[in-house]
Design an enzyme around this catalytic site. Structure first.
Site, mmCIF file in Angstrom:
data_model
loop_
_atom_site.group_PDB
_atom_site.id
_atom_site.type_symbol
_atom_site.label_atom_id
_atom_site.label_comp_id
_atom_site.label_asym_id
_atom_site.label_seq_id
_atom_site.Cartn_x
_atom_site.Cartn_y
_atom_site.Cartn_z
ATOM 1 N N SER A 1 3.010 -4.675 -0.673
ATOM 2 C CA SER A 1 3.696 -5.458 0.362
ATOM 3 C C SER A 1 3.390 -4.948 1.762
ATOM 4 C CB SER A 1 5.217 -5.437 0.124
ATOM 5 O OG SER A 1 5.710 -4.110 0.139
ATOM 6 N N ASP B 1 -11.662 -2.912 0.498
ATOM 7 C CA ASP B 1 -11.859 -1.674 -0.252
ATOM 8 C C ASP B 1 -12.234 -0.617 0.768
ATOM 9 O OD1 ASP B 1 -11.769 -0.658 -3.032
ATOM 10 O OD2 ASP B 1 -13.780 0.071 -2.546
#
Length: 209
Positions: free
Chosen positions: A17, A75
Site C-alpha cells: 500500500s 524492480d
C-alpha cells in the site's frame, strides 16, 4: 514512438500500500487513477528474471494480462562494483526473512553486514562504489511495453548511519554527499533517488513534462 498512457486506470503491480500511495501521487496530476494488483486479488508472479528489466516486465505483463488494463511495475536494487554488481536482483533476498513480534520481515542489518564482510575480505583499498537502480516497466494487455531505467550512484560506508531510511539506505552515501540515505530527509532522498530518475524519464516520454 513509444506508446503513451491515456487518462484512466493503471494497475500498479504491487501488494504494498505504501508503494501504491507513492506512485499514485506521482501519476495523479496526469489524470491517471492507480489501482493495486493486490486490491484486484491478482497473484504475485515469481520473479525469475536475471536483471531488473526482466523482473519488472514479468510483473507488469502478469498484471496487464490478468486485469485487461495497462500495468506499471518496478524492480530495484543495489549493485556494488567490487562485487561484480551483486547483490543486484537479489538485493532483497540477501536480507533473509526473520520473525519479529509474530510478523515476517527482512533482516536488513544482516544484508548490510553481508556486503560489508565481502568488501573487507577484498582488502582496505577496495573500491566501495555502488549504485541503486530502478527499472519501471509499463505493459499493455496486447503485449506492447515501455521501459524506463533510473540510477543513483554513490558509495558504501560502515558502520550504518541514520534512522530515516530502509533497506541498505544506512550504508549508502549518494555521489557528492556526505550523509547516508538514512540520514537525509525523505523529501531530499526522493528528489535524487534512482526511482526519481526513472520516473522523470517516464513522465517526460509519457506526458511530455
Amino acid at each position: 514512438m513509444t506508446r503513451r498512457l491515456g487518462s484512466g486506470s493503471l494497475v500498479i503491480a504491487t501488494h504494498n500500500s505504501g508503494k501504491l500511495k507513492e506512485i499514485s501521487a506521482l501519476l495523479e496530476p496526469h489524470g491517471i487513477k492507480c489501482i493495486s494488483a493486490g486490491s484486484l486479488g491478482l497473484p504475485e508472479p515469481a520473479e525469475t528474471g536475471k536483471s531488473f528489466v526482466e523482473n519488472a516486465l514479468i510483473k507488469a505483463r502478469a498484471a496487464a494480462e490478468a486485469s485487461g488494463l495497462a500495468a506499471l511495475a518496478d524492480d530495484s536494487g543495489l549493485s556494488v562494483d567490487a562485487l561484480d554488481g551483486r547483490p543486484g536482483v537479489y538485493t532483497a533476498d540477501w536480507a533473509e526473512r526473520q520473525w519479529f513480534e509474530g510478523d515476517p520481515g527482512r533482516d536488513w542489518y544482516m544484508a548490510m553486514g553481508k556486503v560489508e564482510g565481502m568488501l573487507q575480505q577484498l582488502g582496505p583499498e577496495t573500491d566501495r562504489s555502488a549504485a541503486f537502480h530502478c527499472v519501471l516497466a509499463i505493459a499493455w494487455p496486447d503485449g506492447e511495453y515501455a521501459i524506463y531505467e533510473g540510477k543513483c550512484p554513490g558509495s558504501l560506508t560502515w558502520p550504518p548511519r541514520g534512522e530515516m531510511g530502509f533497506g541498505y539506505d544506512p550504508v549508502f552515501v549518494p555521489e557528492g554527499g556526505e550523509q547516508t540515505f538514512a540520514e537525509i530527509e525523505p523529501s531530499e532522498k526522493h528528489a535524487i533517488s534512482h526511482r526519481a530518475d526513472a520516473f522523470a524519464k517516464l513522465t517526460a516520454e509519457q506526458f511530455g513534462v
